[in-house]
Design a protein around this motif. Structure first.
Motif, mmCIF file in Angstrom:
data_model
loop_
_atom_site.group_PDB
_atom_site.id
_atom_site.type_symbol
_atom_site.label_atom_id
_atom_site.label_comp_id
_atom_site.label_asym_id
_atom_site.label_seq_id
_atom_site.Cartn_x
_atom_site.Cartn_y
_atom_site.Cartn_z
ATOM 1 N N PHE A 1 0.844 -1.185 0.000
ATOM 2 C CA PHE A 1 0.000 0.000 0.000
ATOM 3 C C PHE A 1 0.882 1.239 0.000
ATOM 4 C CE2 PHE A 1 -2.751 -3.217 1.828
ATOM 5 C CZ PHE A 1 -3.974 -2.959 1.216
ATOM 6 N N ARG A 2 0.509 2.234 -0.791
ATOM 7 C CA ARG A 2 1.241 3.504 -0.843
ATOM 8 C C ARG A 2 0.498 4.517 0.013
ATOM 9 N NH1 ARG A 2 4.872 5.761 -4.433
ATOM 10 N NH2 ARG A 2 4.623 3.925 -5.748
ATOM 11 N N LEU A 3 1.177 4.977 1.064
ATOM 12 C CA LEU A 3 0.610 6.011 1.924
ATOM 13 C C LEU A 3 1.241 7.336 1.504
ATOM 14 C CD1 LEU A 3 1.104 3.294 4.059
ATOM 15 C CD2 LEU A 3 -0.576 4.745 5.141
ATOM 16 N N VAL A 4 0.504 8.076 0.715
ATOM 17 C CA VAL A 4 1.004 9.301 0.100
ATOM 18 C C VAL A 4 1.309 10.351 1.165
ATOM 19 C CG1 VAL A 4 0.463 11.158 -1.524
ATOM 20 C CG2 VAL A 4 -0.266 8.818 -2.022
ATOM 21 N N GLY A 5 2.512 10.923 1.089
ATOM 22 C CA GLY A 5 2.909 11.997 1.989
ATOM 23 C C GLY A 5 3.242 11.566 3.399
ATOM 24 N N SER B 1 9.127 21.401 2.263
ATOM 25 C CA SER B 1 8.139 21.048 3.288
ATOM 26 C C SER B 1 7.328 19.814 2.897
ATOM 27 C CB SER B 1 7.197 22.229 3.549
ATOM 28 O OG SER B 1 6.500 22.562 2.362
ATOM 29 N N ALA B 2 7.533 19.313 1.685
ATOM 30 C CA ALA B 2 6.789 18.152 1.200
ATOM 31 C C ALA B 2 7.409 16.853 1.717
ATOM 32 C CB ALA B 2 6.765 18.143 -0.325
ATOM 33 N N PHE B 3 6.557 15.835 1.819
ATOM 34 C CA PHE B 3 7.004 14.519 2.259
ATOM 35 C C PHE B 3 6.800 13.504 1.138
ATOM 36 C CE2 PHE B 3 6.535 16.690 6.190
ATOM 37 C CZ PHE B 3 7.364 16.061 7.096
ATOM 38 N N GLY B 4 7.678 12.505 1.112
ATOM 39 C CA GLY B 4 7.534 11.411 0.158
ATOM 40 C C GLY B 4 6.501 10.412 0.649
ATOM 41 N N ASP B 5 6.392 9.321 -0.075
ATOM 42 C CA ASP B 5 5.404 8.297 0.254
ATOM 43 C C ASP B 5 6.014 7.216 1.142
ATOM 44 O OD1 ASP B 5 3.798 9.738 -1.426
ATOM 45 O OD2 ASP B 5 4.003 8.366 -3.113
ATOM 46 N N LEU B 6 5.160 6.558 1.890
ATOM 47 C CA LEU B 6 5.531 5.406 2.693
ATOM 48 C C LEU B 6 4.888 4.188 2.057
ATOM 49 C CD1 LEU B 6 6.693 4.066 5.271
ATOM 50 C CD2 LEU B 6 4.558 4.698 6.417
ATOM 51 N N LEU B 7 5.691 3.186 1.724
ATOM 52 C CA LEU B 7 5.177 1.951 1.143
ATOM 53 C C LEU B 7 5.093 0.907 2.255
ATOM 54 C CD1 LEU B 7 7.212 1.882 -2.176
ATOM 55 C CD2 LEU B 7 4.910 2.737 -1.792
#
Length: 87
Positions: free
Chosen positions: A41-45, A54-60
Motif C-alpha cells: 500500500f502507498r501512503l502518500v505523503g 516542506s513536502a514529504f515522500g510516500d511510505l510503502l
C-alpha cells in the motif's frame, strides 16, 4: 520509505484496520477484504521529508499476514468447516 505491517489473518480475509508506524507517529491503514500477503500500500505523503522542502515522500507498507497460533478446539473446528467449503 518502506515498512512491513503485520495483518491478522481475519483482517486480511474480511477487511479491517491496522496501525502503521511512520516517522511522525502512527496512522490507520484500511485493509480491504481478501488482501493478499505481500500486497504493498502507498501512503502518500507519509514518508521521508524532501531535502530542503516542506513536502514529504510516500511510505510503502507491505502486508505480512500473520497466521493464528495456539488455536482453541472451536477455532480449529471452524477452519475444518472452512476447508470443506473451499474444496
Amino acid at each position: 520509505l518502506y515498512t512491513e505491517v503485520e495483518v491478522p489473518l481475519v483482517d486480511a480475509v474480511l477487511g479491517g484496520e491496522v496501525t502503521v508506524d511512520r516517522l511522525k507517529g502512527r496512522v490507520l491503514l484500511k485493509i480491504p477484504p481478501q488482501t493478499q500477503n505481500g500486497r504493498v500500500f502507498r501512503l502518500v505523503g507519509q514518508g521521508m521529508p524532501h531535502l530542503g522542502q516542506s513536502a514529504f515522500g510516500d511510505l510503502l507498507a507491505k502486508v505480512k499476514v500473520v497466521l493464528p497460533t495456539n488455536l482453541s478446539e472451536p477455532e480449529k473446528e471452524l477452519f475444518r468447516k472452512l476447508k470443506q467449503y473451499r474444496r
